[in-house]
Scaffold this motif. Structure first.
Motif, PDB file in Angstrom:
ATOM      1  N   VAL A   1       0.851  -1.190   0.000  1.00 38.00           N
ATOM      2  CA  VAL A   1       0.000   0.000   0.000  1.00 38.00           C
ATOM      3  C   VAL A   1       0.887   1.240   0.000  1.00 38.00           C
ATOM      4  O   VAL A   1       1.822   1.339   0.797  1.00 38.00           O
ATOM      5  N   VAL A   2       0.599   2.159  -0.902  1.00 33.79           N
ATOM      6  CA  VAL A   2       1.340   3.418  -0.983  1.00 33.79           C
ATOM      7  C   VAL A   2       0.467   4.524  -0.407  1.00 33.79           C
ATOM      8  O   VAL A   2      -0.680   4.706  -0.835  1.00 33.79           O
ATOM      9  N   VAL A   3       0.999   5.242   0.564  1.00 31.36           N
ATOM     10  CA  VAL A   3       0.286   6.368   1.168  1.00 31.36           C
ATOM     11  C   VAL A   3       1.002   7.651   0.785  1.00 31.36           C
ATOM     12  O   VAL A   3       2.175   7.842   1.115  1.00 31.36           O
ATOM     13  N   ILE A   4       0.308   8.526   0.065  1.00 33.36           N
ATOM     14  CA  ILE A   4       0.886   9.804  -0.367  1.00 33.36           C
ATOM     15  C   ILE A   4       0.566  10.855   0.675  1.00 33.36           C
ATOM     16  O   ILE A   4      -0.594  11.226   0.866  1.00 33.36           O
ATOM     17  N   GLY A   5       1.584  11.347   1.359  1.00 33.92           N
ATOM     18  CA  GLY A   5       1.389  12.396   2.356  1.00 33.92           C
ATOM     19  C   GLY A   5       1.402  11.830   3.767  1.00 33.92           C
ATOM     20  O   GLY A   5       0.664  10.897   4.074  1.00 33.92           O
ATOM     21  N   PHE A   6       2.260  12.408   4.614  1.00 36.17           N
ATOM     22  CA  PHE A   6       2.359  11.934   5.997  1.00 36.17           C
ATOM     23  C   PHE A   6       1.852  13.002   6.962  1.00 36.17           C
ATOM     24  O   PHE A   6       2.456  13.291   7.987  1.00 36.17           O
ATOM     25  N   SER A   7       0.718  13.596   6.604  1.00 31.07           N
ATOM     26  CA  SER A   7       0.024  14.514   7.510  1.00 31.07           C
ATOM     27  C   SER A   7      -0.538  13.701   8.678  1.00 31.07           C
ATOM     28  O   SER A   7      -0.462  12.466   8.663  1.00 31.07           O
ATOM     29  N   PRO A   8      -1.084  14.353   9.691  1.00 31.77           N
ATOM     30  CA  PRO A   8      -1.667  13.572  10.796  1.00 31.77           C
ATOM     31  C   PRO A   8      -2.666  12.520  10.332  1.00 31.77           C
ATOM     32  O   PRO A   8      -2.675  11.392  10.835  1.00 31.77           O
TER      33      PRO A   8
ATOM     34  N   THR B   1      -2.495  13.957   0.278  1.00 25.32           N
ATOM     35  CA  THR B   1      -1.945  15.301   0.179  1.00 25.32           C
ATOM     36  C   THR B   1      -3.065  16.343   0.231  1.00 25.32           C
ATOM     37  O   THR B   1      -4.175  16.106  -0.241  1.00 25.32           O
ATOM     38  N   GLU B   2      -2.766  17.507   0.796  1.00 24.73           N
ATOM     39  CA  GLU B   2      -3.801  18.538   0.992  1.00 24.73           C
ATOM     40  C   GLU B   2      -4.002  19.398  -0.247  1.00 24.73           C
ATOM     41  O   GLU B   2      -5.047  20.027  -0.396  1.00 24.73           O
ATOM     42  N   ASP B   3      -3.021  19.453  -1.134  1.00 26.82           N
ATOM     43  CA  ASP B   3      -3.129  20.253  -2.352  1.00 26.82           C
ATOM     44  C   ASP B   3      -4.058  19.540  -3.330  1.00 26.82           C
ATOM     45  O   ASP B   3      -3.747  18.457  -3.834  1.00 26.82           O
ATOM     46  N   GLN B   4      -5.206  20.151  -3.625  1.00 21.54           N
ATOM     47  CA  GLN B   4      -6.217  19.500  -4.453  1.00 21.54           C
ATOM     48  C   GLN B   4      -5.745  19.279  -5.890  1.00 21.54           C
ATOM     49  O   GLN B   4      -6.065  18.254  -6.503  1.00 21.54           O
ATOM     50  N   ASP B   5      -4.994  20.223  -6.426  1.00 25.29           N
ATOM     51  CA  ASP B   5      -4.495  20.065  -7.796  1.00 25.29           C
ATOM     52  C   ASP B   5      -3.461  18.946  -7.870  1.00 25.29           C
ATOM     53  O   ASP B   5      -3.451  18.153  -8.818  1.00 25.29           O
ATOM     54  N   ARG B   6      -2.569  18.881  -6.878  1.00 28.42           N
ATOM     55  CA  ARG B   6      -1.585  17.801  -6.850  1.00 28.42           C
ATOM     56  C   ARG B   6      -2.284  16.459  -6.660  1.00 28.42           C
ATOM     57  O   ARG B   6      -1.866  15.449  -7.228  1.00 28.42           O
ATOM     58  N   LYS B   7      -3.341  16.460  -5.879  1.00 26.25           N
ATOM     59  CA  LYS B   7      -4.089  15.221  -5.648  1.00 26.25           C
ATOM     60  C   LYS B   7      -4.670  14.690  -6.955  1.00 26.25           C
ATOM     61  O   LYS B   7      -4.618  13.487  -7.247  1.00 26.25           O
ATOM     62  N   LEU B   8      -5.185  15.601  -7.770  1.00 29.60           N
ATOM     63  CA  LEU B   8      -5.743  15.211  -9.064  1.00 29.60           C
ATOM     64  C   LEU B   8      -4.640  14.700  -9.993  1.00 29.60           C
ATOM     65  O   LEU B   8      -4.797  13.678 -10.675  1.00 29.60           O
ATOM     66  N   ALA B   9      -3.487  15.394 -10.003  1.00 30.73           N
ATOM     67  CA  ALA B   9      -2.369  14.973 -10.850  1.00 30.73           C
ATOM     68  C   ALA B   9      -1.842  13.605 -10.431  1.00 30.73           C
ATOM     69  O   ALA B   9      -1.544  12.747 -11.280  1.00 30.73           O
ATOM     70  N   ILE B  10      -1.732  13.385  -9.131  1.00 33.20           N
ATOM     71  CA  ILE B  10      -1.243  12.092  -8.622  1.00 33.20           C
ATOM     72  C   ILE B  10      -2.192  10.977  -9.035  1.00 33.20           C
ATOM     73  O   ILE B  10      -1.766   9.888  -9.457  1.00 33.20           O
ATOM     74  N   THR B  11      -3.485  11.223  -8.908  1.00 32.17           N
ATOM     75  CA  THR B  11      -4.480  10.217  -9.271  1.00 32.17           C
ATOM     76  C   THR B  11      -4.386   9.862 -10.748  1.00 32.17           C
ATOM     77  O   THR B  11      -4.424   8.690 -11.134  1.00 32.17           O
TER      78      THR B  11
ATOM     79  N   GLN C   1      11.014  10.026  -0.906  1.00 31.18           N
ATOM     80  CA  GLN C   1      10.866  11.474  -0.710  1.00 31.18           C
ATOM     81  C   GLN C   1      10.938  12.236  -2.025  1.00 31.18           C
ATOM     82  O   GLN C   1      11.939  12.201  -2.734  1.00 31.18           O
ATOM     83  N   ASP C   2       9.879  12.902  -2.350  1.00 26.70           N
ATOM     84  CA  ASP C   2       9.791  13.844  -3.461  1.00 26.70           C
ATOM     85  C   ASP C   2       8.317  14.163  -3.673  1.00 26.70           C
ATOM     86  O   ASP C   2       7.456  13.607  -2.998  1.00 26.70           O
ATOM     87  N   ASP C   3       8.050  15.048  -4.618  1.00 24.88           N
ATOM     88  CA  ASP C   3       6.682  15.470  -4.900  1.00 24.88           C
ATOM     89  C   ASP C   3       6.085  14.541  -5.946  1.00 24.88           C
ATOM     90  O   ASP C   3       6.440  14.600  -7.133  1.00 24.88           O
ATOM     91  N   ALA C   4       5.152  13.679  -5.522  1.00 25.87           N
ATOM     92  CA  ALA C   4       4.541  12.720  -6.438  1.00 25.87           C
ATOM     93  C   ALA C   4       3.669  13.401  -7.480  1.00 25.87           C
ATOM     94  O   ALA C   4       3.345  12.797  -8.508  1.00 25.87           O
ATOM     95  N   GLY C   5       3.281  14.650  -7.256  1.00 28.52           N
ATOM     96  CA  GLY C   5       2.431  15.346  -8.201  1.00 28.52           C
ATOM     97  C   GLY C   5       3.174  15.987  -9.352  1.00 28.52           C
ATOM     98  O   GLY C   5       2.561  16.509 -10.281  1.00 28.52           O
TER      99      GLY C   5
ATOM    100  N   ILE D   1       5.534   5.130   2.381  1.00 30.68           N
ATOM    101  CA  ILE D   1       5.150   6.532   2.520  1.00 30.68           C
ATOM    102  C   ILE D   1       5.842   7.358   1.439  1.00 30.68           C
ATOM    103  O   ILE D   1       7.049   7.231   1.239  1.00 30.68           O
ATOM    104  N   VAL D   2       5.073   8.193   0.750  1.00 32.57           N
ATOM    105  CA  VAL D   2       5.635   9.150  -0.197  1.00 32.57           C
ATOM    106  C   VAL D   2       5.387  10.542   0.372  1.00 32.57           C
ATOM    107  O   VAL D   2       4.233  10.929   0.587  1.00 32.57           O
ATOM    108  N   GLU D   3       6.451  11.266   0.626  1.00 33.72           N
ATOM    109  CA  GLU D   3       6.332  12.578   1.261  1.00 33.72           C
ATOM    110  C   GLU D   3       7.427  13.488   0.705  1.00 33.72           C
ATOM    111  O   GLU D   3       8.572  13.067   0.543  1.00 33.72           O
ATOM    112  N   LYS D   4       7.077  14.750   0.416  1.00 35.05           N
ATOM    113  CA  LYS D   4       8.051  15.673  -0.167  1.00 35.05           C
ATOM    114  C   LYS D   4       8.810  16.488   0.874  1.00 35.05           C
ATOM    115  O   LYS D   4       9.907  16.989   0.586  1.00 35.05           O
ATOM    116  N   LEU D   5       8.267  16.649   2.078  1.00 41.85           N
ATOM    117  CA  LEU D   5       8.895  17.494   3.087  1.00 41.85           C
ATOM    118  C   LEU D   5       9.934  16.708   3.888  1.00 41.85           C
ATOM    119  O   LEU D   5       9.714  15.550   4.262  1.00 41.85           O
TER     120      LEU D   5
END
Length: 267
Positions: free
Chosen positions: A130-137, A200-210, A175-179, A155-159
């Motif tokens: 399982v790949v989880v994009i974003g390690f927010s809470p 990820t919280e960025d809606q545009d990046r979320k669409l690009a990743i999908t 580590q990098d920006d999947a979007g 985990i895929v996380e850019k920060l």
């Protein structure tokens, strides 16, 4: 756990290539220095031996000087003066070479490249994970529950700070920006994974990743959070298998709880 840094992978490879180039350059300098010392000793040799024997003695002494073995043959006075100068020059050349090579090998990019090689072997052996994009809470909570259920989670996380936190919790991290680059999804093994969760919280990046994940693996089960129903519809058209609208879940839970409390009063 270590971190695979997609952005630093190419930079690290360039540093290692530069190290090899400098290593060859340094080796060439040492060979030239050895030859120059040998020629100087041969020219100053007054022993009267044949050229072949003087050449061997010169090469022997030059090699001993450069390698610091120190097993020299006898010198005349002129050769001793020449060897004093050659010793100082060898120390300068050797010190410069060592500082250059060790500096490159200990650079952040070179260390990242070695770390990436270790992670690449691990990631290449994964499947059905399982790949989880974003390690927010929320992403951390989802990853923890998936791991508790027995899944291998990437985990895929850019920060930097969130990547470090995920690594400290023993997650495999890319580590990098999947979007921005589908190499990130490829390195996380999205083409072999069973599911991908876009947090990820960025809606545009979320669409690009999908979009990129669905193009990479049309059979991949993609779950994403949507800001609203309109965004949810876009994500579904982009390839999301399921879209969770947070506000809808909260509203449904509130209504259920209110209904549960109001029930006894009506009886």
């Amino acid at each position: 756990m270590t971190i695979y840094r997609v952005n630093e992978s190419r930079s690290g490879q360039r540093h290692l290539q530069e190290w090899r180039r400098r290593a060859l350059h340094t080796l060439g300098q040492l060979l030239l220095a050895t030859l120059a010392i040998a020629i100087g000793l041969i020219v100053l040799d007054s022993s009267g031996l044949s050229l072949e024997k003087r050449f061997f003695a010169g090469m022997w002494n030059a090699a001993n000087l450069v390698t610091t073995v120190g097993d020299f043959s006898a010198f005349n006075e002129q050769q001793k003066v020449f060897m004093l100068v050659a010793m100082f020059m060898s120390v300068i050349i050797g010190g410069y070479a060592i500082s250059q090579l060790t500096g490159l090998l200990s650079s952040d990019a070179a260390l990242a490249a070695r770390e990436n090689r270790t992670m690449k072997r691990i990631l290449d052996g994964l499947a059905n994970h399982v790949v989880v994009i974003g390690f927010s809470p929320l992403g951390r909570l989802v990853a923890g529950r998936m791991r508790a259920a027995g899944d291998q989670v990437i985990i895929v996380e850019k920060l930097d700070d969130l990547s470090a936190q995920a690594s400290e919790l023993d997650y495999l991290v890319v580590q990098d920006d999947a979007g921005l680059d589908d190499d990130v999804l490829k390195r996380a093994g999205a083409d072999k994974a069973r599911a991908l969760v876009v947090m990820t919280e960025d809606q545009d990046r979320k669409l690009a990743i999908t979009l990129m994940a669905h193009a990479l693996n049309p059979r991949l089960h993609i779950v994403a959070t949507g800001q609203n129903s309109q965004r949810g519809a876009l994500l579904e058209r982009a390839g999301a298998s399921e879209v969770v609208i947070a506000d809808d879940l909260v509203a449904a839970e509130l209504v259920a709880r209110l209904g549960g409390k109001a029930g006894p009063d009506r009886q």
